[in-house]
Design an enzyme around this catalytic site. Sequence first.
Site, PDB file in Angstrom:
ATOM      1  N   GLU A 169      -1.786  -6.828   7.415  1.00  0.00           N
ATOM      2  CA  GLU A 169      -0.448  -6.628   7.964  1.00  0.00           C
ATOM      3  C   GLU A 169      -0.248  -7.551   9.167  1.00  0.00           C
ATOM      4  O   GLU A 169      -1.214  -8.021   9.788  1.00  0.00           O
ATOM      5  CB  GLU A 169      -0.295  -5.155   8.385  1.00  0.00           C
ATOM      6  CG  GLU A 169       1.021  -4.781   9.047  1.00  0.00           C
ATOM      7  CD  GLU A 169       2.239  -5.068   8.187  1.00  0.00           C
ATOM      8  OE1 GLU A 169       2.556  -6.266   7.991  1.00  0.00           O
ATOM      9  OE2 GLU A 169       2.883  -4.109   7.725  1.00  0.00           O
ATOM     10  N   ARG A 170       0.990  -7.840   9.467  1.00  0.00           N
ATOM     11  CA  ARG A 170       1.311  -8.562  10.697  1.00  0.00           C
ATOM     12  C   ARG A 170       0.756  -7.790  11.897  1.00  0.00           C
ATOM     13  O   ARG A 170       0.796  -6.562  11.936  1.00  0.00           O
ATOM     14  CB  ARG A 170       2.832  -8.670  10.794  1.00  0.00           C
ATOM     15  CG  ARG A 170       3.343  -9.164  12.120  1.00  0.00           C
ATOM     16  CD  ARG A 170       4.848  -8.980  12.142  1.00  0.00           C
ATOM     17  NE  ARG A 170       5.343  -9.085  13.492  1.00  0.00           N
ATOM     18  CZ  ARG A 170       6.552  -8.688  13.870  1.00  0.00           C
ATOM     19  NH1 ARG A 170       7.369  -8.138  13.003  1.00  0.00           N
ATOM     20  NH2 ARG A 170       6.934  -8.821  15.115  1.00  0.00           N
ATOM     21  N   HIS A 227       0.820  -1.211   0.000  1.00  0.00           N
ATOM     22  CA  HIS A 227       0.000   0.000   0.000  1.00  0.00           C
ATOM     23  C   HIS A 227       0.855   1.262   0.000  1.00  0.00           C
ATOM     24  O   HIS A 227       2.004   1.269   0.448  1.00  0.00           O
ATOM     25  CB  HIS A 227      -0.938   0.014   1.210  1.00  0.00           C
ATOM     26  CG  HIS A 227      -0.219   0.019   2.529  1.00  0.00           C
ATOM     27  ND1 HIS A 227       0.324   1.164   3.084  1.00  0.00           N
ATOM     28  CD2 HIS A 227       0.061  -0.983   3.394  1.00  0.00           C
ATOM     29  CE1 HIS A 227       0.901   0.871   4.236  1.00  0.00           C
ATOM     30  NE2 HIS A 227       0.760  -0.430   4.446  1.00  0.00           N
ATOM     31  N   GLY A 228       0.278   2.364  -0.482  1.00  0.00           N
ATOM     32  CA  GLY A 228       0.949   3.655  -0.408  1.00  0.00           C
ATOM     33  C   GLY A 228       1.110   4.116   1.032  1.00  0.00           C
ATOM     34  O   GLY A 228       0.569   3.507   1.968  1.00  0.00           O
TER      35      GLY A 228
END
Length: 248
Positions: free
Chosen positions: A87-88, A9-10
């Site tokens: 995400e983690r 992602h940005g």
Amino acid sequence: MYKLVLIRHGESTWNKENRFTGWVDVDLTEQGRNEAYQAGELLKEAGYTFDIAYTSVLKRAIRTLWHVQDKMDLMYLPVVHSWRLNERHYGALSGLNKAETAAKFGDEQVLVWRRSYDTPPPALEPTDERAPFNDPRYAKVPREQLPLTECLKDTVARVLPLWNESIAPAVRAGKQVLIAAHGNSLRALIKYLDGISDSDIVGLNIPNGVPLVYELDENLKPIKHYYLGDQDAIAQAQAAVAKQGKAG
């Protein structure tokens, strides 16, 4: 030969503030939106198109994918949203500033929490408001599968069922696949694809908003991979990611 395109992602609001984000659902910054548009432009100019896309259930990845689709005129693209690409989970570190955390616990400890393969950060308490149990987007996920913290090893175990059961079959069927996800869910997948060792994965840093192309053989083993775009700028972005968890 098959091709697979990955994109982190940005820039998000918490990337900009250098905070551990994990499963907290923050949005893109203006720079992050521009990075996503630029990624779409790069892919379009290079002649790419896609049949299906995969993303997480977190808006910074979803919105990145939207901007890529918009730039490529692929808004009709079928999209699979999966918590397995989140995400983690950073546990009790979620929301903390990385540099301040490093100043408190030391650069070495924070590097272990951020980048080691099998050492998770301290876990959230189940009653913590940041815990995922009451979030409606995880209502269909068995409670025992929802994390209160994760190391990269846990993230690999979470991502691989989606790869094996859905993404890999799509690639083998000849579909052009795009995955818009997060730094660590992509590191988990790359570790698996490239067979990177538990120790070497520490040094892998993925920049925001840059398309990463994998060329795969008939067994889905990598032939080569490369980023699209200005290679010097990409190297600088990777170095910036590596520095995020340092006190100085």
